[in-house]
Design an enzyme around this catalytic site. Structure first.
Site, PDB file in Angstrom:
ATOM      1  CD  GLU A  68      13.057 -32.423   8.958  1.00  0.00           C
ATOM      2  OE1 GLU A  68      13.954 -33.065   8.363  1.00  0.00           O
ATOM      3  OE2 GLU A  68      13.016 -32.267  10.185  1.00  0.00           O
ATOM      4  CE  LYS A 121      20.916 -36.185   9.111  1.00  0.00           C
ATOM      5  NZ  LYS A 121      21.217 -36.984  10.316  1.00  0.00           N
ATOM      6  CB  VAL A 126      16.225 -28.799  11.496  1.00  0.00           C
ATOM      7  CG1 VAL A 126      16.022 -27.409  12.087  1.00  0.00           C
ATOM      8  CG2 VAL A 126      15.105 -29.735  11.947  1.00  0.00           C
ATOM      9  CG  ASP A 150      27.126 -35.999  16.853  1.00  0.00           C
ATOM     10  OD1 ASP A 150      26.708 -35.006  16.215  1.00  0.00           O
ATOM     11  OD2 ASP A 150      26.744 -37.154  16.634  1.00  0.00           O
ATOM     12  CB  SER A 190      22.381 -31.170  15.433  1.00  0.00           C
ATOM     13  OG  SER A 190      21.709 -30.899  14.221  1.00  0.00           O
ATOM     14  CB  ALA A 191      24.736 -28.446  11.186  1.00  0.00           C
ATOM     15  CG  ASP A 192      19.217 -29.400  13.003  1.00  0.00           C
ATOM     16  OD1 ASP A 192      19.639 -29.391  11.836  1.00  0.00           O
ATOM     17  OD2 ASP A 192      18.444 -30.278  13.448  1.00  0.00           O
ATOM     18  CE  LYS A 201      15.118 -38.350  17.654  1.00  0.00           C
ATOM     19  NZ  LYS A 201      14.982 -37.112  16.937  1.00  0.00           N
TER      20      LYS A 201
HETATM   21  N1  PSU Z   1      14.564 -35.786  14.715  1.00  0.00           N
HETATM   22  C1  PSU Z   1      13.585 -36.648  14.371  1.00  0.00           C
HETATM   23  N2  PSU Z   1      13.494 -37.080  13.087  1.00  0.00           N
HETATM   24  C2  PSU Z   1      14.379 -36.667  12.153  1.00  0.00           C
HETATM   25  C3  PSU Z   1      15.405 -35.734  12.531  1.00  0.00           C
HETATM   26  C4  PSU Z   1      15.456 -35.324  13.822  1.00  0.00           C
HETATM   27  O1  PSU Z   1      12.798 -37.030  15.194  1.00  0.00           O
HETATM   28  O2  PSU Z   1      14.271 -37.108  11.007  1.00  0.00           O
HETATM   29  C5  PSU Z   1      16.343 -35.230  11.494  1.00  0.00           C
HETATM   30  C6  PSU Z   1      16.070 -33.732  11.238  1.00  0.00           C
HETATM   31  O3  PSU Z   1      16.148 -33.505   9.846  1.00  0.00           O
HETATM   32  C7  PSU Z   1      17.225 -33.052  11.945  1.00  0.00           C
HETATM   33  C8  PSU Z   1      18.312 -34.064  11.751  1.00  0.00           C
HETATM   34  O4  PSU Z   1      17.545 -31.799  11.403  1.00  0.00           O
HETATM   35  O5  PSU Z   1      17.683 -35.323  11.945  1.00  0.00           O
HETATM   36  C9  PSU Z   1      19.467 -33.877  12.703  1.00  0.00           C
HETATM   37  O6  PSU Z   1      20.498 -34.727  12.319  1.00  0.00           O
HETATM   38  P1  PSU Z   1      21.941 -34.571  12.973  1.00  0.00           P
HETATM   39  O7  PSU Z   1      21.752 -34.981  14.405  1.00  0.00           O
HETATM   40  O8  PSU Z   1      22.806 -35.527  12.204  1.00  0.00           O
HETATM   41  O9  PSU Z   1      22.315 -33.137  12.815  1.00  0.00           O
HETATM   42 MN    MN Z   2      25.487 -35.035  14.319  1.00  0.00          MN
END
Ligand code: PSU
Ligand code: MN
Length: 315
Positions: A30, A91, A111, A143, A145-147, A164
């Site tokens: 990624e 992003k 992701v 909140d 994540s879309a992941d 994390k």
């Molecule tokens: N975790 C990390 N480093 C990162 C990310 C997650 O340790 O850079 C990034 C990844 O690209 C993940 C995204 O898909 O953050 C998730 O963001 P959000 O929580 O806004 O969906």
């Molecule tokens: Mn988010």
């Protein structure tokens, strides 16, 4: 393989195209981790080192990003520099993909974004640092994540060091279970927690060997069970951080984010940057070590998948 219309948006680098033509295993990487997850110049250096780890293991790395109105499957050194150094990199998750592609602006894929692009490109293994998940406080903020939704529907295996502890790991695993996403672990029974090895939560299935992992994944996809697989592997012991330290810093960074009104997709980059600063870069060293380790595990899996038979008769 996705249809031709979708694939018309893809642009393969020469090395990745050559690897694909030769039937060699490819590992997707990624770009959000480069553009928004680590500071310059460590981000670029790490991206190159991670690519080298994958090459040394006998697979071809394909860093994925949106550049010039195309989904780039594999980027050049200059493009890596652009992703890691420019202030104008979006992003890009599922929601953002059409906007950034249609405008021709530069985008780093998360992701979720990378899974979509990897699947279009026919790449089965994707290496990252940590997946997004259900945020602490999600019952109020929504909140998530879309992941996680992407893992529910897109058939790519995501190799990570868990999630994390800025996330609610218990709720993240519940969410994945609800959506039928198997969480595999190698080297330990428990799901990993990014900066630390043990999240305190068991993964669904422990499979230490690449051949076993490949057999599991092939079986799922043979059965038509579309969707992703999470493969968690812990940060090497020598690079692990102390749980108490990382927990305290996480609380502090999240409190600062709330106080400054940081929300939505800006939260993860903000918290990562704050933790890096508060640890004088020690957390960055841990982050780099875990991504490289994930790359080794991912490359071995890609090789094993290339050899794994399809169907019960070939077991
Ligand atoms: N975790 C990390 N480093 C990162 C990310 C997650 O340790 O850079 C990034 C990844 O690209 C993940 C995204 O898909 O953050 C998730 O963001 P959000 O929580 O806004 O969906
Ligand atoms: Mn988010």
């Amino acid at each position: 393989m996705a249809d031709d219309l979708a694939r018309s948006w893809l642009s393969f680098s020469l090395p990745v195209a050559a690897a694909q033509a030769a039937g060699r295993p490819i590992v997707a990487l990624e770009s959000t981790i480069i553009a928004h997850g680590m500071p310059y110049p460590e981000n670029i250096r790490t991206a190159r080192e991670v690519e080298a780890v994958i090459r040394d293991a006998g697979a071809e790395p394909a860093t994925i990003a949106l550049i010039g109105g195309r989904i780039r499957i594999g980027v050049t050194d200059e493009e890596l520099e652009l992703l890691g150094h420019s202030d104008h990199v979006h992003k890009v998750s599922r929601r953002d993909l059409p906007a950034v592609l249609a405008s021709g602006e530069t985008g780093a894929t998360t992701v979720a974004g990378t899974m979509i692009c990897a699947a279009l490109a026919g790449i089965e293994v994707f290496v990252t640092g940590g997946i997004g998940g259900v945020h602490r406080g999600a019952p109020e903020t929504f909140d998530i994540s879309a992941d996680l939704q992407e893992l529910a529907k897109t058939s790519v295996t995501v190799v990570c060091a868990g999630a994390k502890s800025i996330l609610d790991i218990g709720l993240t695993l519940e969410y994945l279970e609800t959506h039928g996403v198997p969480v595999l672990s190698c080297e330990q029974d428990n799901f990993a927690a990014f900066y630390t090895r043990d999240s305190g939560f068991r993964a669904d299935f422990r499979l230490d060997g690449a051949a076993e992992q490949a057999r599991f994944i092939r079986t799922k996809w043979d059965l038509g069970l579309a969707g992703g697989v999470v493969l968690s592997t812990p940060v090497p012991e020598v690079s692990e951080m102390a749980v108490e330290e990382i927990d305290a810093l996480t609380q502090q960074a999240l409190a600062e984010a709330t106080a400054q009104g940081i929300a939505g997709k800006a939260i993860t980059p903000f918290v990562l940057t704050r933790i890096h600063a508060l640890t004088n870069g020690r957390s960055l060293a841990t982050n780099i070590a875990l991504v490289k380790h994930n790359a080794e595990v991912g490359a071995r899996l890609a090789l094993a998948l290339a050899h794994a038979g399809r169907g019960a008769r070939e077991a």
